[in-house]
Design a protein around this motif. Structure first.
Motif, PDB file in Angstrom:
ATOM      1  N   SER A 136       0.828  -1.207   0.000  1.00 45.48           N
ATOM      2  CA  SER A 136       0.000   0.000   0.000  1.00 45.48           C
ATOM      3  C   SER A 136       0.863   1.258   0.000  1.00 45.48           C
ATOM      4  O   SER A 136       0.547   2.244  -0.674  1.00 45.48           O
ATOM      5  CB  SER A 136      -0.929   0.002   1.223  1.00 45.48           C
ATOM      6  N   HIS A 137       1.972   1.214   0.735  1.00 46.07           N
ATOM      7  CA  HIS A 137       2.840   2.393   0.763  1.00 46.07           C
ATOM      8  C   HIS A 137       3.555   2.593  -0.570  1.00 46.07           C
ATOM      9  O   HIS A 137       3.821   3.733  -0.975  1.00 46.07           O
ATOM     10  CB  HIS A 137       3.847   2.282   1.912  1.00 46.07           C
ATOM     11  N   LEU A 138       3.858   1.503  -1.256  1.00 50.23           N
ATOM     12  CA  LEU A 138       4.426   1.650  -2.601  1.00 50.23           C
ATOM     13  C   LEU A 138       3.411   2.298  -3.538  1.00 50.23           C
ATOM     14  O   LEU A 138       3.754   3.172  -4.353  1.00 50.23           O
ATOM     15  CB  LEU A 138       4.852   0.282  -3.140  1.00 50.23           C
ATOM     16  N   ARG A 139       2.158   1.872  -3.418  1.00 49.30           N
ATOM     17  CA  ARG A 139       1.107   2.477  -4.239  1.00 49.30           C
ATOM     18  C   ARG A 139       0.920   3.950  -3.864  1.00 49.30           C
ATOM     19  O   ARG A 139       0.649   4.795  -4.728  1.00 49.30           O
ATOM     20  CB  ARG A 139      -0.202   1.709  -4.061  1.00 49.30           C
ATOM     21  N   ALA A 161      -9.039  12.218  -6.716  1.00 50.58           N
ATOM     22  CA  ALA A 161     -10.224  11.361  -6.611  1.00 50.58           C
ATOM     23  C   ALA A 161      -9.983  10.027  -7.314  1.00 50.58           C
ATOM     24  O   ALA A 161     -10.355   8.954  -6.804  1.00 50.58           O
ATOM     25  CB  ALA A 161     -11.431  12.080  -7.210  1.00 50.58           C
ATOM     26  N   ALA A 162      -9.345  10.068  -8.486  1.00 50.00           N
ATOM     27  CA  ALA A 162      -9.077   8.838  -9.240  1.00 50.00           C
ATOM     28  C   ALA A 162      -8.108   7.928  -8.483  1.00 50.00           C
ATOM     29  O   ALA A 162      -8.265   6.696  -8.478  1.00 50.00           O
ATOM     30  CB  ALA A 162      -8.521   9.192 -10.618  1.00 50.00           C
ATOM     31  N   GLU A 163      -7.098   8.506  -7.828  1.00 56.84           N
ATOM     32  CA  GLU A 163      -6.126   7.697  -7.083  1.00 56.84           C
ATOM     33  C   GLU A 163      -6.791   7.019  -5.886  1.00 56.84           C
ATOM     34  O   GLU A 163      -6.521   5.845  -5.592  1.00 56.84           O
ATOM     35  CB  GLU A 163      -4.958   8.573  -6.611  1.00 56.84           C
ATOM     36  N   ILE A 164      -7.662   7.737  -5.179  1.00 57.94           N
ATOM     37  CA  ILE A 164      -8.374   7.143  -4.041  1.00 57.94           C
ATOM     38  C   ILE A 164      -9.267   6.002  -4.531  1.00 57.94           C
ATOM     39  O   ILE A 164      -9.354   4.933  -3.907  1.00 57.94           O
ATOM     40  CB  ILE A 164      -9.207   8.209  -3.303  1.00 57.94           C
ATOM     41  N   ARG A 302      -6.911   1.954   4.334  1.00 60.42           N
ATOM     42  CA  ARG A 302      -7.489   3.171   4.913  1.00 60.42           C
ATOM     43  C   ARG A 302      -6.389   4.108   5.406  1.00 60.42           C
ATOM     44  O   ARG A 302      -6.465   5.333   5.239  1.00 60.42           O
ATOM     45  CB  ARG A 302      -8.435   2.817   6.065  1.00 60.42           C
ATOM     46  N   SER A 303      -5.367   3.527   6.022  1.00 57.86           N
ATOM     47  CA  SER A 303      -4.256   4.342   6.518  1.00 57.86           C
ATOM     48  C   SER A 303      -3.549   5.062   5.381  1.00 57.86           C
ATOM     49  O   SER A 303      -3.210   6.250   5.479  1.00 57.86           O
ATOM     50  CB  SER A 303      -3.266   3.455   7.279  1.00 57.86           C
ATOM     51  N   VAL A 304      -3.341   4.347   4.272  1.00 58.11           N
ATOM     52  CA  VAL A 304      -2.692   4.960   3.111  1.00 58.11           C
ATOM     53  C   VAL A 304      -3.582   6.055   2.516  1.00 58.11           C
ATOM     54  O   VAL A 304      -3.102   7.122   2.117  1.00 58.11           O
ATOM     55  CB  VAL A 304      -2.357   3.876   2.066  1.00 58.11           C
ATOM     56  N   CYS A 305      -4.894   5.809   2.467  1.00 62.64           N
ATOM     57  CA  CYS A 305      -5.817   6.835   1.957  1.00 62.64           C
ATOM     58  C   CYS A 305      -5.788   8.080   2.841  1.00 62.64           C
ATOM     59  O   CYS A 305      -5.855   9.216   2.348  1.00 62.64           O
ATOM     60  CB  CYS A 305      -7.237   6.275   1.882  1.00 62.64           C
ATOM     61  N   GLN A 310      -3.862  13.636   3.538  1.00 62.93           N
ATOM     62  CA  GLN A 310      -3.009  14.648   4.167  1.00 62.93           C
ATOM     63  C   GLN A 310      -2.079  15.292   3.143  1.00 62.93           C
ATOM     64  O   GLN A 310      -1.803  16.501   3.205  1.00 62.93           O
ATOM     65  CB  GLN A 310      -2.207  14.006   5.300  1.00 62.93           C
ATOM     66  N   PHE A 311      -1.591  14.490   2.183  1.00 63.17           N
ATOM     67  CA  PHE A 311      -0.747  15.066   1.125  1.00 63.17           C
ATOM     68  C   PHE A 311      -1.554  16.047   0.277  1.00 63.17           C
ATOM     69  O   PHE A 311      -1.088  17.146  -0.039  1.00 63.17           O
ATOM     70  CB  PHE A 311      -0.179  13.950   0.245  1.00 63.17           C
ATOM     71  N   ILE A 312      -2.773  15.650  -0.088  1.00 61.37           N
ATOM     72  CA  ILE A 312      -3.625  16.544  -0.886  1.00 61.37           C
ATOM     73  C   ILE A 312      -3.898  17.827  -0.108  1.00 61.37           C
ATOM     74  O   ILE A 312      -3.855  18.935  -0.663  1.00 61.37           O
ATOM     75  CB  ILE A 312      -4.934  15.826  -1.265  1.00 61.37           C
TER      76      ILE A 312
END
Length: 762
Positions: A136-139, A161-164, A302-305, A310-312
């Motif tokens: 997930s962190h790589l993604r 939105a597309a990445e999520i 969920r954690s990665v999302c 937070q990045f967004i």
């Protein structure tokens, strides 16, 4: 469906009781059943409360664990991991925990709150990849890399939105932006092709009420995998240590309000996830994920999302709307040119309103009003002068900030509806806190069509008692509203331009004030030096002049027989000239002394002083026929009586000297503030706080072109042989005395009819 000119109740008219439906979304004491919630004491990690569904996930009943150490449930490595991280107020994701009753793998979240640890456990899904968090962190890194390459804000949000959606597989992912009133608009969307779009639709503020927005502003992630699943209570309901229900605000497993469930079911949603987006520590919007069937999202995803959210959030301020950037650059260029012209102008009003389009272009307005004290100048399309005056009066009493703006002035100032075609939008800039200096910009009404996701009034229902209550809307079909009594909103860059203009004007005025102060200081030094020189020169000139006068007199007396008639005439002329020159030197000496000696102020009854002046005048002018009138008693003032005596003496003497009427008269009196406003329109408004004294006569008057020159030293308007001669210094000395007292002197006159000399004394 189309609505026309809908009128919406304000959401702030809904009482707290009527908002309980939504408040319970925050204060819920129920727990979603796909996981188990433990309330632990700290630091011993004793289980004080547990959700009632414990037996659905463990081979234990709640009473088997209450009062027991958490180590009776989890293996030592898991306990050590939790203790290593505690205490933390922020929810922390634990990708792997293991229980020994039964032996099973879990993922969890926990945080510390009010002397308790809130631990959430969810079964680790069988299909989970053992390297799921790493994958997930790589993604996540790949998604961030793609987002970093996008500079446009709209493209950035659409890609986000597309990445999520790619990470989670939700049917629909929307980016939802709030406006100033709490309503929102879908500004980006990634969805299944067969779903109807929500992009561009607006949602009223009641859909996400203010209490929920406050909680989202803390950075909340909300996750509900199955809106139809049963929810369970905590056992016991109150924490045995605090005797209060626990605060579940930041618990992912927190139960869902029935109204929220019904609302989303009406949208065809069975599972949802919401990520808060903040900008400058304010809630900017939400990433809202919908699925039509129940959907479990592993904790690592969920954690990665959440990290991606937070990045967004961090990048929001850095992304550019190119159209807005171009507009901002143009506004800044206009502002720079405008400020430069103001700095070079002599007159502030002229600089602001000429040429007219410049002040309008500064904030993209259609009209403007520049108010400098009582002078108002209108530019472009504006209300009438009287309407602007009333508006400024309202603003003076109702607005205390330096900058005020609204795109719907009639809603705050109902009288403005009468001129909505020119001034529905108002941007008001207060330049000075002391003086009545304002700039008002106007924008006309603009009819707008807003596309709502369903009728926005459908969630507001009026009960039998007339109170408003909230209930979920059932339709989200596009519903159009025609919005009236609003203008184009004022953009933040336009507001910044207005404030920058104020700061520039204040800075320019201060710089000019500093320059003027320096000039005044230099002038004061020059005047002091000149007065010192005049005093020394006049004093030193008197001795040789007296010698010339005496020798001329001796020649006439001792050599009269030796001189012919022409010689005697020349000596007599020389004596007269020395006498006149001595008079002029005496005046110069007296004038220079006025600037060097201190005033001897004392309370002075001007009636007694004027009696002395008149008595001396009658004795020194026994042939005078002038009628001296004093209509009422004069006040007592704090002045130097000797110098003020000279002011009245000079003015009275001139009134008699320059009068050729058969019945000459002079009137000496004063005006209070109310009388001065009516009778002396030429008076400086600042002088109206003190009495204005006057000496009025029916003499020969003064031509308008001489009204200023008569106060110059040695300035006479007539030949020396007319009107009794004189040095031409009386008015100069009188004006100097008045100014030494902090007052002013001026004259109004009608040639051939008479003059009025006004003066004030502080």
């Amino acid at each position: 469906m189309t609505g026309s000119e809908a009128v919406y109740p304000k959401t702030d008219s809904i009482t707290d009781h009527e908002c309980d439906l939504y408040q319970s979304e925050i204060g819920s004491d129920l727990v979603q059943s796909h996981g188990v919630l433990f309330i632990l004491s700290y630091p011993d990690l004793i289980i004080q409360q547990v959700s009632a569904n414990l037996s659905d996930h463990f081979n234990l009943l709640p009473e088997d664990l209450l009062g027991q150490f958490l180590s009776n449930l989890l293996e030592p490595d898991s306990i050590a991991l939790i203790q290593q991280i505690l205490p933390t107020n922020q929810p922390t994701y634990l990708p792997y925990l293991r229980s020994h009753t039964p032996q099973r793998d879990w993922e969890g979240n926990f945080h510390y709150n009010e002397q308790s640890v809130l631990l959430e456990l969810e079964p680790l899904q069988a299909e989970s990849n053992p390297h799921g968090l790493a994958v997930s962190h790589l993604r996540l890194r790949s998604a961030i890399g793609r987002l970093q390459q996008v500079s446009s804000l709209s493209d950035f949000l659409q890609l986000g939105a597309a990445e999520i959606q790619a990470l989670t597989g939700f049917d629909r992912v929307m980016v939802y932006q709030f406006d100033a009133q709490g309503a929102g608009e879908v500004v980006a969307e990634a969805k299944r092709p067969d779903l109807s779009p929500y992009l561009g639709l607006h949602f009223p503020a009641t859909d996400i009420p203010e209490p929920s927005r406050r909680l989202y502003a803390e950075g909340l992630l909300r996750y509900i995998p199955d809106l139809s699943a049963a929810e369970v209570p905590l056992m016991p309901a109150e924490n045995p240590l605090t005797h209060q229900p626990p605060d579940l605000s930041f618990v992912t497993l927190r139960g869902t309000d029935p109204c929220c469930v019904e609302y989303h079911r009406n949208m065809g949603v069975s599972a949802l996830m919401v990520i808060a987006l903040l900008n400058n520590q304010q809630l900017w919007g939400l990433i809202s994920c919908h699925h039509q069937t129940p959907k479990r999202i592993p904790g690592d995803v969920r954690s990665v999302c959440e990290l991606l959210g937070q990045f967004i959030t961090a990048e929001l301020a850095n992304k550019v709307n190119y159209e807005e950037l171009d507009a901002i650059v143009k506004l800044k260029r206009r502002q720079s040119e405008f400020v430069e012209s103001i700095a070079q102008a002599e007159d502030l009003k002229t600089a602001l309103v000429h040429p007219a389009p410049r002040i309008l272009d500064l904030v993209n307005a259609k009209g403007a009003a520049v108010c400098l004290d009582d002078e108002i100048t209108l530019v472009g399309a504006t209300p009438s002068l009287e309407q602007v005056q009333d508006l400024i009066q309202w603003a003076t009493t109702q607005i205390s900030d330096s900058l005020f703006h609204t795109d719907s002035l009639p809603k705050q100032y109902p009288a403005a509806e009468a001129y909505k075609e020119t001034a529905t939008g108002l941007l008001l800039l207060r330049i000075s806190q002391v003086r009545r200096y304002y700039i008002l910009w106007f924008r006309p009404e603009v009819l707008r069509t807003v596309n709502w996701a369903g009728d926005p009034t459908a969630s507001l229902q009026v009960g039998a008692d007339g109170h408003l209550t909230l209930s979920p809307r059932r339709s989200f079909e596009q519903w159009q509203e025609t919005v009236r009594l609003t203008s184009q909103p004022w953009h933040p860059s336009e507001l910044a331009n207005a404030l920058d203009l104020r700061n520039a004007i204040v800075g320019i005025v201060l710089n000019k004030a500093d320059e003027l102060a320096r000039m005044n200081q230099a002038l004061e030094r020059s005047n002091q030096e000149l007065e010192s020189f005049a005093y020394a020169a006049s004093h030193d000139l008197k001795e040789p002049l007296r010698g010339i006068h005496n020798y001329a007199t001796f020649l006439m007396e001792d050599y009269q027989e030796l001189l012919d008639e022409a010689g005697l005439d020349r000596l007599q002329t020389l004596v007269r000239l020395t006498q006149r020159m001595e008079s002029l030197i005496d005046v110069l000496l007296k004038f220079s002394q006025l600037g060097q000696t201190d005033l001897s102020r004392q309370p002075t009854d001007l009636n007694e002083l004027l009696t002395q002046v008149i008595n001396v005048f009658r004795i020194s002018h026994p042939q005078a026929r002038i009628d001296i009138r004093i209509p009422r008693l004069l006040p007592t003032v704090n002045v130097d009586p000797v110098l003020v005596n000279e002011v009245f003496s000079n003015l009275l003497s001139n009134a008699d000297k320059y009068n050729n009427q058969a019945q000459p008269w002079v009137e000496i009196g004063y005006l209070d503030a109310a009388e001065a406003i009516e009778q002396v329109p030429s008076a400086d408004p600042q002088t109206l706080t003190k009495p204005i004294f006057y000496v009025r006569d029916n003499g020969i008057g003064i031509r308008e072109r001489h009204l200023e020159t008569i106060f110059r030293l040695f300035k006479r308007l007539h030949p020396q042989t007319m009107y009794g001669g004189g040095t031409g210094a009386g008015l100069t000395i009188a004006k100097k005395i008045v100014e030494r007292h902090g007052g002013e002197m001026w004259v109004n006159s009608n040639y051939g009819e008479g003059s009025v000399f006004y003066f004030t004394l502080e």
